[in-house]
Design a protein around this motif. Structure first.
Motif, PDB file in Angstrom:
ATOM      1  N   ASP A 132       0.827  -1.201   0.000  1.00 27.87           N
ATOM      2  CA  ASP A 132       0.000   0.000   0.000  1.00 27.87           C
ATOM      3  C   ASP A 132       0.864   1.255   0.000  1.00 27.87           C
ATOM      4  OD1 ASP A 132       0.849   0.517   2.624  1.00 27.87           O
ATOM      5  OD2 ASP A 132      -1.063  -0.043   3.546  1.00 27.87           O
ATOM      6  N   LYS A 196      -8.805   4.512  -4.900  1.00 27.62           N
ATOM      7  CA  LYS A 196      -9.696   3.398  -4.602  1.00 27.62           C
ATOM      8  C   LYS A 196      -8.955   2.076  -4.755  1.00 27.62           C
ATOM      9  CE  LYS A 196     -14.045   5.591  -6.010  1.00 27.62           C
ATOM     10  NZ  LYS A 196     -15.246   5.470  -6.892  1.00 27.62           N
ATOM     11  N   TYR A 198      -9.226  -2.020  -5.819  1.00 30.01           N
ATOM     12  CA  TYR A 198      -9.973  -2.959  -6.651  1.00 30.01           C
ATOM     13  C   TYR A 198      -9.326  -4.338  -6.529  1.00 30.01           C
ATOM     14  CZ  TYR A 198     -11.564   1.405  -8.784  1.00 30.01           C
ATOM     15  OH  TYR A 198     -12.083   2.665  -8.998  1.00 30.01           O
ATOM     16  N   GLU A 217     -14.849  -3.874  -5.592  1.00 26.99           N
ATOM     17  CA  GLU A 217     -14.317  -2.673  -4.955  1.00 26.99           C
ATOM     18  C   GLU A 217     -14.182  -2.944  -3.461  1.00 26.99           C
ATOM     19  OE1 GLU A 217     -15.941   1.154  -6.072  1.00 26.99           O
ATOM     20  OE2 GLU A 217     -16.997   0.212  -7.755  1.00 26.99           O
ATOM     21  N   CYS A 218     -13.048  -2.509  -2.883  1.00 21.66           N
ATOM     22  CA  CYS A 218     -12.753  -2.800  -1.480  1.00 21.66           C
ATOM     23  C   CYS A 218     -12.551  -1.507  -0.696  1.00 21.66           C
ATOM     24  CB  CYS A 218     -11.506  -3.675  -1.373  1.00 21.66           C
ATOM     25  SG  CYS A 218     -11.655  -5.272  -2.197  1.00 21.66           S
ATOM     26  N   ASP A 219     -13.034  -1.489   0.550  1.00 23.67           N
ATOM     27  CA  ASP A 219     -12.887  -0.307   1.398  1.00 23.67           C
ATOM     28  C   ASP A 219     -11.482  -0.169   1.965  1.00 23.67           C
ATOM     29  OD1 ASP A 219     -15.532   0.259   0.925  1.00 23.67           O
ATOM     30  OD2 ASP A 219     -16.245  -0.587   2.822  1.00 23.67           O
ATOM     31  N   GLY A 220     -10.749  -1.260   2.045  1.00 24.03           N
ATOM     32  CA  GLY A 220      -9.387  -1.261   2.552  1.00 24.03           C
ATOM     33  C   GLY A 220      -8.676  -2.508   2.065  1.00 24.03           C
ATOM     34  N   GLY A 223     -10.586  -5.442   3.039  1.00 25.91           N
ATOM     35  CA  GLY A 223     -12.013  -5.338   2.821  1.00 25.91           C
ATOM     36  C   GLY A 223     -12.701  -4.361   3.748  1.00 25.91           C
ATOM     37  N   PRO A 224     -14.036  -4.439   3.791  1.00 29.05           N
ATOM     38  CA  PRO A 224     -14.876  -5.353   3.009  1.00 29.05           C
ATOM     39  C   PRO A 224     -14.871  -5.032   1.516  1.00 29.05           C
ATOM     40  CG  PRO A 224     -16.232  -3.769   4.171  1.00 29.05           C
ATOM     41  CD  PRO A 224     -14.838  -3.554   4.653  1.00 29.05           C
ATOM     42  N   CYS A 225     -15.197  -6.045   0.698  1.00 31.54           N
ATOM     43  CA  CYS A 225     -15.178  -5.908  -0.757  1.00 31.54           C
ATOM     44  C   CYS A 225     -16.556  -6.231  -1.326  1.00 31.54           C
ATOM     45  CB  CYS A 225     -14.141  -6.851  -1.378  1.00 31.54           C
ATOM     46  SG  CYS A 225     -12.444  -6.590  -0.810  1.00 31.54           S
ATOM     47  N   ARG A 226     -16.927  -5.518  -2.395  1.00 30.07           N
ATOM     48  CA  ARG A 226     -18.225  -5.697  -3.043  1.00 30.07           C
ATOM     49  C   ARG A 226     -18.008  -5.974  -4.529  1.00 30.07           C
ATOM     50  NH1 ARG A 226     -17.652  -1.829   0.141  1.00 30.07           N
ATOM     51  NH2 ARG A 226     -17.084  -0.415  -1.565  1.00 30.07           N
TER      52      ARG A 226
END
Length: 303
Positions: A132, A196, A198, A217-220, A223-226
């Motif tokens: 990251d 963002k 991915y 798509e992931c918040d971190g 995750g969480p991922c959608r």
């Protein structure tokens, strides 16, 4: 305008992972008859030249012959190669990590045990590292549940600073719960773009024309991922069957391109030519990636 035409490497080169180092692209693939981790090199992502075996010997925990889906990242003062091999102790596919001073290797795995081995979940395969913006390392992989008739999950975990062991909790990020995925999701890759995250992945049977690629798509990083509603975003065309096990790269000019393998439609499941290496551009619109392919017509070379 200089152009190229797919496939960019016409021989068998499944499960590509790539890295740019010193102005040269290095691609790493699943084993062939004589090499554990075959390497290709390229100045431009288009012209690829075989460059030997990155991993002449697998770790002592493993046996030769099933060395899959390697990926490399700079770390620990050199380069780390994450690979899948058959564990002699469990007779399951497990994940190891090897080290070299240079991206061409030779890499060496001096561990007595694999890095990850979820034998009770069918094994562990398709390791993919991610660093990251703060410098922290993460690893993503798949449990090989389809090998024993179980669900398949994409997992993530923080790695130690040297990249050689997992730290903290292991998280299930995605499961094969969409119709197009059928019995398997695999080949994760976490990518950051415009702030963002991915998580790209492939799904369904790798040796059939239903194999395809999607993303979430992931918040971190954990995750969480959608999953995206428009999945799959890369699927069979008249020129390329079962495209997948992709790897996104960003060129020095800031373009996004996708390396992936695909079968010739008249040779699905073949050893030769097998799964050839393809390259197509990825455009972004409204925060969503769009793969411009499979493209068999001439197209401009990457910048």
């Amino acid at each position: 305008m200089k152009t190229f035409t797919n496939p960019v490497f016409q021989e068998n080169f499944p499960d590509p992972g790539a890295i740019l180092a010193g102005g040269t692209w290095y691609a790493y693939g699943t084993n062939n008859a004589t090499q554990n981790v075959p390497i290709l090199t390229s100045p431009d992502l288009v012209t690829w030249t075989p460059a030997g075996d990155a991993l002449p010997e697998v770790g002592k925990w493993a046996e030769r012959g099933n060395t899959w889906a390697p990926e490399v990242i700079a770390g620990d003062g050199g380069y780390l190669l994450y690979y899948t091999a058959r564990s002699t102790a469990t007779d399951r596919q497990c994940i190891g990590v090897a080290y070299a001073k240079t991206p061409e290797g030779p890499f060496a795995d001096d561990s007595a045990e694999p890095l990850i081995c979820q034998a009770g979940e069918g094994g562990s395969i398709d390791a993919s590292p991610y660093r990251d913006l703060g410098g922290s390392l993460y690893l993503y992989w798949k449990n090989d549940g389809n090998a024993i008739g179980q669900s398949t999950y994409l997992y993530g975990s923080r790695l130690s600073d040297d990249g050689r062991k997992l730290t903290g909790k292991t998280v299930r990020l995605l499961v094969n719960d969409a119709a197009w995925e059928n019995h398997v999701i695999e080949a994760p890759q976490m990518v950051a773009h415009d702030g963002k995250l991915y998580l790209f992945y492939s799904a369904n049977a790798f040796d059939k024309d239903v194999y395809a690629m999607g993303y979430a798509e992931c918040d971190g990083p954990l995750g969480p991922c959608r999953k995206a509603a428009e999945n799959p975003i890369l699927k069979t065309s008249p020129a390329a069957a079962g495209p997948g096990h992709s790897f996104l790269v960003t060129t020095p000019a800031g373009e996004t391109w996708l390396l992936y393998h695909a079968w010739p439609p008249d040779a699905i499941g073949s050893v030769a030519p097998g799964r050839q290496l393809w390259l197509d551009r990825v455009d972004w619109a409204g925060g969503r990636p769009m793969v411009q392919g499979p493209t068999a017509d001439p197209q401009p070379v990457p910048r």
